[in-house]
Motif scaffolding. Structure first.
Motif, PDB file in Angstrom:
ATOM      1  N   SER A 104      27.246  36.312  48.373  1.00  0.00           N
ATOM      2  CA  SER A 104      28.641  36.003  48.697  1.00  0.00           C
ATOM      3  C   SER A 104      29.339  35.398  47.487  1.00  0.00           C
ATOM      4  CB  SER A 104      28.705  35.026  49.879  1.00  0.00           C
ATOM      5  OG  SER A 104      28.152  35.604  51.040  1.00  0.00           O
ATOM      6  N   THR A 105      28.575  34.600  46.741  1.00  0.00           N
ATOM      7  CA  THR A 105      29.129  33.991  45.527  1.00  0.00           C
ATOM      8  C   THR A 105      29.472  35.052  44.491  1.00  0.00           C
ATOM      9  OG1 THR A 105      27.866  31.950  45.861  1.00  0.00           O
ATOM     10  CG2 THR A 105      28.642  32.388  43.630  1.00  0.00           C
ATOM     11  N   VAL A 106      28.624  36.088  44.407  1.00  0.00           N
ATOM     12  CA  VAL A 106      28.867  37.170  43.458  1.00  0.00           C
ATOM     13  C   VAL A 106      30.167  37.899  43.805  1.00  0.00           C
ATOM     14  CG1 VAL A 106      28.043  39.409  42.621  1.00  0.00           C
ATOM     15  CG2 VAL A 106      26.456  37.496  42.832  1.00  0.00           C
ATOM     16  N   VAL A 107      30.394  38.121  45.102  1.00  0.00           N
ATOM     17  CA  VAL A 107      31.632  38.781  45.537  1.00  0.00           C
ATOM     18  C   VAL A 107      32.838  37.910  45.162  1.00  0.00           C
ATOM     19  CG1 VAL A 107      32.962  39.584  47.515  1.00  0.00           C
ATOM     20  CG2 VAL A 107      30.495  40.006  47.417  1.00  0.00           C
ATOM     21  N   THR A 174      32.669  31.612  35.445  1.00  0.00           N
ATOM     22  CA  THR A 174      31.395  30.973  35.099  1.00  0.00           C
ATOM     23  C   THR A 174      31.090  29.820  36.055  1.00  0.00           C
ATOM     24  OG1 THR A 174      31.709  31.544  32.768  1.00  0.00           O
ATOM     25  CG2 THR A 174      30.090  29.831  33.266  1.00  0.00           C
ATOM     26  N   ARG A 175      32.096  29.030  36.395  1.00  0.00           N
ATOM     27  CA  ARG A 175      31.904  27.933  37.347  1.00  0.00           C
ATOM     28  C   ARG A 175      31.423  28.460  38.698  1.00  0.00           C
ATOM     29  NH1 ARG A 175      34.950  23.078  36.424  1.00  0.00           N
ATOM     30  NH2 ARG A 175      34.984  22.712  34.159  1.00  0.00           N
ATOM     31  N   ILE A 176      32.004  29.569  39.131  1.00  0.00           N
ATOM     32  CA  ILE A 176      31.658  30.140  40.431  1.00  0.00           C
ATOM     33  C   ILE A 176      30.212  30.629  40.444  1.00  0.00           C
ATOM     34  CG2 ILE A 176      32.116  32.049  42.026  1.00  0.00           C
ATOM     35  CD1 ILE A 176      35.063  31.863  41.141  1.00  0.00           C
ATOM     36  N   ILE A 177      29.829  31.388  39.418  1.00  0.00           N
ATOM     37  CA  ILE A 177      28.497  31.985  39.368  1.00  0.00           C
ATOM     38  C   ILE A 177      27.401  30.934  39.290  1.00  0.00           C
ATOM     39  CG2 ILE A 177      26.957  33.453  37.993  1.00  0.00           C
ATOM     40  CD1 ILE A 177      29.359  35.135  37.242  1.00  0.00           C
ATOM     41  N   THR A 178      27.647  29.850  38.552  1.00  0.00           N
ATOM     42  CA  THR A 178      26.618  28.820  38.347  1.00  0.00           C
ATOM     43  C   THR A 178      26.679  27.690  39.372  1.00  0.00           C
ATOM     44  OG1 THR A 178      28.055  27.690  36.743  1.00  0.00           O
ATOM     45  CG2 THR A 178      26.492  29.298  35.877  1.00  0.00           C
TER      46      THR A 178
END
Length: 240
Positions: A104-107, A174-178
């Motif tokens: 879900s984070t990737v989306v 970057t903040r979202i993915i990590t």
């Protein structure tokens, strides 16, 4: 002992290489393929024939939008590996496959990356094509823009400007993915951008802008000059 330590440090520089290759190669090919199709179609219209720069921007944006479908999951794997969340590319892929929350984070990250990649894809190639056209149509400028060196320089300029302008959305992506805490869940890209600016000022959105620009300038220069050289070679030899 020192040699072993040095080799280990060099190896760390290439952490996530496999993920980066998967991220860039297929998506870049799709980007250029769609760009050429869209550009040819739009330049064939009355509006496009008189607004070439707009055509380059639109075609570049559409191409990047299509390429992002491949780039988004691949970037997640690369970032997870390089940030230490996974030991290698395979472990990152397994984590992504078994973790629904991370998918879900990737989306979410993909939706954010569209605000970064689509403008950058449009800007870099519009500057490249626009400057080539301008120089060719300027009788006072005696430069062969079809040489490998000239194309590399123009491509690097496009990459430099495109990368700098899109740094804020790169920071957000970057903040979202990590993100491991889940605190960002439910936030929109705009809301997250405002939160970052409120916490660290506008400068926080441009954190790493110089490094990002200096990274993408030579990369896009090499990418576009090689592409044009291959395109010219195939055209001259009637391969396609």
């Amino acid at each position: 002992m020192e040699k072993t330590a040095l080799l280990g440090e060099v190896k760390e520089l290439y952490r996530g290489l496999a993920g980066n290759l998967v991220k860039e190669a297929p998506s870049s090919a799709l980007y250029l393929g769609v760009y050429e199709i869209a550009k040819t179609a739009l330049l064939g219209t009355a509006f496009g024939a008189n607004n070439a720069l707009v055509v380059y921007l639109v075609a570049g944006g559409v191409g990047e939008l299509c390429g992002s479908v491949i780039r988004a999951p691949a970037e997640a794997l690369k970032t997870m590996t390089q940030s230490g969340l996974a030991d290698d590319f395979g472990a990152a892929a397994k984590m992504l496959a078994t973790d629904g929350a991370r998918r879900s984070t990737v989306v979410f990250a993909w939706s954010s990356s569209l605000f970064r990649d689509v403008p950058m894809g449009a800007i870099q190639i519009a500057i490249f094509e626009g400057l080539k056209t301008f120089i060719l149509q300027s009788p006072d400028i005696d430069i062969d823009v079809n040489t490998l060196q000239a194309e590399a320089l123009l491509g690097a300029l496009g990459g430099l400007i495109g990368a700098y302008v899109t740094t804020p959305t790169d920071v957000i992506t970057t903040r979202i993915i990590t993100d491991e805490s889940g605190e960002l869940e439910g936030l929109s890209v705009v809301e997250l951008g405002k939160a970052i600016a409120a916490d660290g000022g506008v400068g926080a959105l441009f954190e790493g802008a110089r490094e990002r620009s200096l990274y993408w300038a030579p990369a896009i220069g090499i990418f576009l000059s090689c592409y044009c050289s291959i395109r010219q070679y195939t055209a001259v030899n009637g391969i396609f």
